[in-house]
Write a protein that holds these residues in place. Sequence first.
Motif, PDB file in Angstrom:
ATOM      1  N   ASN A 102      45.152  29.965  43.906  1.00 47.12           N
ATOM      2  CA  ASN A 102      45.179  30.923  42.807  1.00 47.12           C
ATOM      3  C   ASN A 102      43.850  31.691  42.805  1.00 47.12           C
ATOM      4  OD1 ASN A 102      44.742  32.076  40.230  1.00 47.12           O
ATOM      5  ND2 ASN A 102      46.129  30.610  39.261  1.00 47.12           N
ATOM      6  N   PHE A 103      43.931  33.015  42.901  1.00 47.99           N
ATOM      7  CA  PHE A 103      42.728  33.845  42.979  1.00 47.99           C
ATOM      8  C   PHE A 103      42.620  34.761  41.761  1.00 47.99           C
ATOM      9  CE2 PHE A 103      39.736  36.676  45.410  1.00 47.99           C
ATOM     10  CZ  PHE A 103      38.924  35.684  45.940  1.00 47.99           C
ATOM     11  N   ASN A 104      43.289  34.359  40.661  1.00 46.29           N
ATOM     12  CA  ASN A 104      43.309  35.203  39.459  1.00 46.29           C
ATOM     13  C   ASN A 104      42.074  35.033  38.582  1.00 46.29           C
ATOM     14  OD1 ASN A 104      45.792  36.395  39.978  1.00 46.29           O
ATOM     15  ND2 ASN A 104      46.937  34.805  38.896  1.00 46.29           N
ATOM     16  N   GLN A 105      41.352  33.946  38.786  1.00 46.06           N
ATOM     17  CA  GLN A 105      40.241  33.630  37.890  1.00 46.06           C
ATOM     18  C   GLN A 105      38.915  34.187  38.409  1.00 46.06           C
ATOM     19  OE1 GLN A 105      40.220  29.372  37.380  1.00 46.06           O
ATOM     20  NE2 GLN A 105      42.400  29.285  36.883  1.00 46.06           N
ATOM     21  N   GLY A 106      37.947  34.294  37.495  1.00 41.59           N
ATOM     22  CA  GLY A 106      36.581  34.622  37.881  1.00 41.59           C
ATOM     23  C   GLY A 106      36.322  36.064  38.255  1.00 41.59           C
ATOM     24  N   TRP A 107      37.184  36.971  37.838  1.00 41.23           N
ATOM     25  CA  TRP A 107      36.969  38.390  38.126  1.00 41.23           C
ATOM     26  C   TRP A 107      36.044  38.996  37.075  1.00 41.23           C
ATOM     27  CZ3 TRP A 107      38.972  41.356  42.183  1.00 41.23           C
ATOM     28  CH2 TRP A 107      39.869  40.692  43.029  1.00 41.23           C
TER      29      TRP A 107
ATOM     30  N   ASP B  86      60.019  58.778  33.980  1.00 38.91           N
ATOM     31  CA  ASP B  86      60.796  58.053  32.979  1.00 38.91           C
ATOM     32  C   ASP B  86      59.988  56.961  32.298  1.00 38.91           C
ATOM     33  OD1 ASP B  86      63.204  57.154  31.626  1.00 38.91           O
ATOM     34  OD2 ASP B  86      63.201  55.480  33.015  1.00 38.91           O
ATOM     35  N   TYR B  87      58.968  56.417  32.969  1.00 39.57           N
ATOM     36  CA  TYR B  87      58.226  55.272  32.442  1.00 39.57           C
ATOM     37  C   TYR B  87      56.748  55.454  32.725  1.00 39.57           C
ATOM     38  CZ  TYR B  87      59.094  54.205  37.374  1.00 39.57           C
ATOM     39  OH  TYR B  87      59.214  54.289  38.739  1.00 39.57           O
ATOM     40  N   LEU B  88      55.925  54.869  31.890  1.00 44.91           N
ATOM     41  CA  LEU B  88      54.481  54.974  32.061  1.00 44.91           C
ATOM     42  C   LEU B  88      53.977  53.896  33.017  1.00 44.91           C
ATOM     43  CD1 LEU B  88      53.369  55.812  28.408  1.00 44.91           C
ATOM     44  CD2 LEU B  88      53.659  57.372  30.351  1.00 44.91           C
ATOM     45  N   THR B  89      52.819  54.164  33.652  1.00 42.49           N
ATOM     46  CA  THR B  89      52.303  53.285  34.701  1.00 42.49           C
ATOM     47  C   THR B  89      50.830  52.967  34.453  1.00 42.49           C
ATOM     48  OG1 THR B  89      51.895  55.245  36.080  1.00 42.49           O
ATOM     49  CG2 THR B  89      53.951  54.058  36.452  1.00 42.49           C
ATOM     50  N   PRO B  90      50.526  52.096  33.477  1.00 44.24           N
ATOM     51  CA  PRO B  90      49.124  51.748  33.199  1.00 44.24           C
ATOM     52  C   PRO B  90      48.446  51.124  34.419  1.00 44.24           C
ATOM     53  CG  PRO B  90      50.570  50.978  31.445  1.00 44.24           C
ATOM     54  CD  PRO B  90      51.449  51.417  32.567  1.00 44.24           C
ATOM     55  N   ALA B  91      47.205  51.521  34.656  1.00 49.81           N
ATOM     56  CA  ALA B  91      46.475  51.094  35.849  1.00 49.81           C
ATOM     57  C   ALA B  91      45.946  49.675  35.693  1.00 49.81           C
ATOM     58  CB  ALA B  91      45.324  52.055  36.121  1.00 49.81           C
ATOM     59  N   GLY B  92      45.714  49.024  36.848  1.00 53.43           N
ATOM     60  CA  GLY B  92      45.097  47.706  36.851  1.00 53.43           C
ATOM     61  C   GLY B  92      45.617  46.855  37.993  1.00 53.43           C
ATOM     62  N   ILE B  93      45.006  45.692  38.169  1.00 54.13           N
ATOM     63  CA  ILE B  93      45.529  44.683  39.097  1.00 54.13           C
ATOM     64  C   ILE B  93      46.546  43.897  38.273  1.00 54.13           C
ATOM     65  CG2 ILE B  93      44.986  42.791  40.651  1.00 54.13           C
ATOM     66  CD1 ILE B  93      42.159  43.811  40.891  1.00 54.13           C
ATOM     67  N   HIS B  94      47.784  44.338  38.303  1.00 54.54           N
ATOM     68  CA  HIS B  94      48.754  43.921  37.290  1.00 54.54           C
ATOM     69  C   HIS B  94      49.665  42.788  37.740  1.00 54.54           C
ATOM     70  CE1 HIS B  94      52.447  45.928  38.913  1.00 54.54           C
ATOM     71  NE2 HIS B  94      51.550  46.629  39.554  1.00 54.54           N
ATOM     72  N   ARG B  95      49.505  42.315  38.963  1.00 53.81           N
ATOM     73  CA  ARG B  95      50.235  41.129  39.396  1.00 53.81           C
ATOM     74  C   ARG B  95      49.255  40.138  40.022  1.00 53.81           C
ATOM     75  NH1 ARG B  95      55.745  43.982  41.928  1.00 53.81           N
ATOM     76  NH2 ARG B  95      56.580  44.676  39.904  1.00 53.81           N
ATOM     77  N   ASP B  96      49.764  38.986  40.408  1.00 55.75           N
ATOM     78  CA  ASP B  96      48.912  37.900  40.876  1.00 55.75           C
ATOM     79  C   ASP B  96      48.200  38.239  42.182  1.00 55.75           C
ATOM     80  OD1 ASP B  96      49.657  36.282  38.764  1.00 55.75           O
ATOM     81  OD2 ASP B  96      51.290  35.330  39.861  1.00 55.75           O
ATOM     82  N   VAL B  97      47.044  37.588  42.374  1.00 54.65           N
ATOM     83  CA  VAL B  97      46.310  37.636  43.636  1.00 54.65           C
ATOM     84  C   VAL B  97      46.154  36.197  44.113  1.00 54.65           C
ATOM     85  CG1 VAL B  97      44.214  38.371  44.824  1.00 54.65           C
ATOM     86  CG2 VAL B  97      45.094  39.717  42.902  1.00 54.65           C
ATOM     87  N   THR B  98      46.400  35.968  45.397  1.00 52.67           N
ATOM     88  CA  THR B  98      46.272  34.630  45.976  1.00 52.67           C
ATOM     89  C   THR B  98      45.455  34.701  47.252  1.00 52.67           C
ATOM     90  OG1 THR B  98      48.457  34.985  46.968  1.00 52.67           O
ATOM     91  CG2 THR B  98      48.354  33.576  45.025  1.00 52.67           C
ATOM     92  N   LEU B  99      44.753  33.609  47.553  1.00 50.38           N
ATOM     93  CA  LEU B  99      43.990  33.479  48.791  1.00 50.38           C
ATOM     94  C   LEU B  99      44.723  32.473  49.679  1.00 50.38           C
ATOM     95  CD1 LEU B  99      41.127  34.508  49.872  1.00 50.38           C
ATOM     96  CD2 LEU B  99      40.424  32.134  49.520  1.00 50.38           C
ATOM     97  N   HIS B 100      44.961  32.878  50.920  1.00 45.06           N
ATOM     98  CA  HIS B 100      45.733  32.062  51.842  1.00 45.06           C
ATOM     99  C   HIS B 100      44.845  31.623  52.999  1.00 45.06           C
ATOM    100  CE1 HIS B 100      49.670  33.138  49.980  1.00 45.06           C
ATOM    101  NE2 HIS B 100      48.943  34.173  49.576  1.00 45.06           N
ATOM    102  N   VAL B 101      44.748  30.318  53.173  1.00 48.41           N
ATOM    103  CA  VAL B 101      44.009  29.728  54.285  1.00 48.41           C
ATOM    104  C   VAL B 101      45.041  29.273  55.309  1.00 48.41           C
ATOM    105  CG1 VAL B 101      42.366  27.959  54.978  1.00 48.41           C
ATOM    106  CG2 VAL B 101      42.216  28.980  52.694  1.00 48.41           C
ATOM    107  N   LEU B 102      44.990  29.839  56.527  1.00 46.14           N
ATOM    108  CA  LEU B 102      46.043  29.619  57.514  1.00 46.14           C
ATOM    109  C   LEU B 102      45.438  29.270  58.863  1.00 46.14           C
ATOM    110  CD1 LEU B 102      48.198  32.679  56.476  1.00 46.14           C
ATOM    111  CD2 LEU B 102      48.857  30.286  56.175  1.00 46.14           C
ATOM    112  N   PRO B 103      46.186  28.558  59.685  1.00 48.37           N
ATOM    113  CA  PRO B 103      45.708  28.305  61.043  1.00 48.37           C
ATOM    114  C   PRO B 103      45.735  29.574  61.882  1.00 48.37           C
ATOM    115  CG  PRO B 103      47.906  27.421  60.749  1.00 48.37           C
ATOM    116  CD  PRO B 103      47.458  27.884  59.392  1.00 48.37           C
TER     117      PRO B 103
END
Length: 812
Positions: A66-71, A202-219
Amino acid sequence: MDPSDPGPHDAARRDARPLTRRDLLVGLGSASSAAALALAGASGAEAAARAHRIPAPAPVPAQTLNFNQGWRFGGAYRPGSEQPGYGLGGFRSVTLPHTVVRLGWGGWNPATWEGLWIYRKRFTPPATPGARIFLKFDGVMTDASVYLNGTLLARHQGGFLPFSVELTSALIAGVNDLGVVVDGRLLDTPPQGSPFGAGAIDYLTPAGIHRDVTLHVLPASFVSDVFAKPLNVLTAPELRCAVSVDSARRPHNRVTVTVELRDGARTVAHTSRSVRLAPGTHQVELTLAGLRGIELWSPSRPKLYTVRTTIHGADIDPHVHELRTGFREAVFELDGFYLNGERLEIFGLNRHELFPYVGFAAPPRLQAQDAVLLKNQLNVNMVRCSHYPQHPAFLDACDALGLMVWEEPPGWEYVGDHNFQAILLQNIHDMIVRDRNRPSVIVWGTRLDESTSLPTLDGEARAMAYALDGTRQTSGAMNTQSTVNWAEDVFAYDDYNSVDGNAQIAPPVPGVPYLISEAVGAVTGPPLYRWFDPSTTLATQARLHAQVHDQARATPASAGVIGWAAIDYASLLSGPRNWENLRWPGVMDTFRVPKPGAALYRSQLSPQTAAVIIPAFYWDFGPNSPTTGPGPGSLLFTNCEELEIYVNGALLTTATPDLTDYGHLAYPPVLADLTVDGTTRPELEVIGYVNGVATASLKMSADTTRDRLWLGLDTSGLYADGTDATRATFRALDAYGNQRPYVTGEVALSLSGPAVLVGDNPFPLGFYGGVGGVFLRSQVNRPGRVTLRASHPTLGSASAHLQVIRAPTAAL
């Protein structure tokens, strides 16, 4: 900084060549070409490389963090604020998802977010030698430039689809500094681009990082994607899997790719293939054939399976990739829609993802709850994701609940210039790749909603859907019934036809599969359906929805109706159909509370599940209501066979469902004459009978002195990750729990415990119409009991509780 001033992300924009349609279509063939190279025999150079192989390091354990914290959010972008040397003194701590400006329940102003914004995060990556590190953004509105330690790594255009950035080579030992510049201006990017600005969308589009961010550690070599394509599901089911492997290892490696189909802990079938991998991305084809005992996915039984893909070899770290899928056949024919070989009437609604206070930045729990409301409260079997790919958590819930989905790319009417169309095609590509394993998705919208026919563009989009998937039909909502330059698989029509205030759907277009993709809310009927509008207005909404569904069911060539709309949403469009910068066509309001207009949907379930009686009127005799009551033709939506209606204990009338005007519905409504003497503040009681047995009852009070304030939460628990949130709604109710719309005053809220209140406090209950809501969001690493209290000057007070517990997933 002035929004028109160039920033460092603009330099990246100038340097990047616009993506062309040819780039996208040529790219479809690249994976298969790479696969052919990967499966070729080893060359002499490969053998020599193997002879000098360096011993493998310790295995790399794959992780998703989970990379959503600490921003830190710095507000408006200032030159250099993405650089590590730029101090964070003016930045405030935030947890994702996030919107760059505070929003209310209504009255949004796009000028407040149409600028450049800066996010930063300092982090120490996991100490995993030999690992590859990726950062995945599920959605940033609208364009994003990603910097690591001051270096631009990537730029992404468009707000509704994910993108990944490999950080591996740019990471440094110790603390790293991540910067994300978000461009919230009106850009030449779907759904924006119109020269007429936000008011033309038709709809408004407020700016931001509006969905989740994740950090992936892979081989070094890992499974980057799997397309598990079910085939022949009604006769001889098989699963054809296209496994994409991303490899950075040198020299070439021989690996084994294994695919398993699992039903819980049981392995249904498995197969393996040995291949050689060169650096790059390769596709490996495997098929699980001869599958036995496969259960089909459907709205009534949404059976899901797990596809587990593993790569392993003597000199690579193993990697496991899992996805969910289901087996089903979904086909639109000339005589309707068929699921698993049986005709199924589509009974659906359109959904916008916008939420009060947070815009699109609602966390997974809230997104999934919308699917629960649609399926379990409104009883629909299909939702159209209007007009953009929606949150993965919403679609996960659709898969699990059995809610069929129409998915389409971002946009509305405007088809733009060459650059806009290139990004549109990229959006279609990314949408299909993201969601092609979902059994809930039964049709791709490959042309923008109500857009002008452009045969070349439309043809390229459709060809892309066939090449990337090939198991679903394509469509695109039309506002005319013309088939000139139309070449989709399903003709979808936004049908707002009416005669003398009643919905009157048009005859289907002959010779093509036909579906009504919108009806009622945007054009037909009254302009607004607010809580404080007249009871007759809200009843009209229910009546119109009942009419279009009844008429479609009477038309064999129609597959059904996806009504407009499920939920009210933020928009500047439509003049008299707009209030407080909200459009109000939803059968649920922006807080997801069902209006009287939802009564048709709430009544269409078997009485064996639950017998219901739902009024499409208010039982109110105050200054905003007629003193003679709802009057003749009052609508009661029910799945009962007969209703007895009592006023003050005396039988007023007996009524049965209206089979004349609504005879094609599964459960037609009842029309009754509810003309009464309101000066006595009468009580209403309705008793419903099924098979001669009283199975449901409704009581309504006209005595406002017995009214009360109700408060409720959607869940009893949250995770302490700073992201998780739940909806809290409060309503003015009569003594029996029915909505009382015409109230005054404010609701004051108080919160105790480890949570944050997101919303207006106090809330203008009278101004909005007797309903209101806020969200409760958890705090990072702070478990405990939370209590929310609400009070009103005349309605009294109410409280609700929940427990915040430790988050189950690791965060960085």
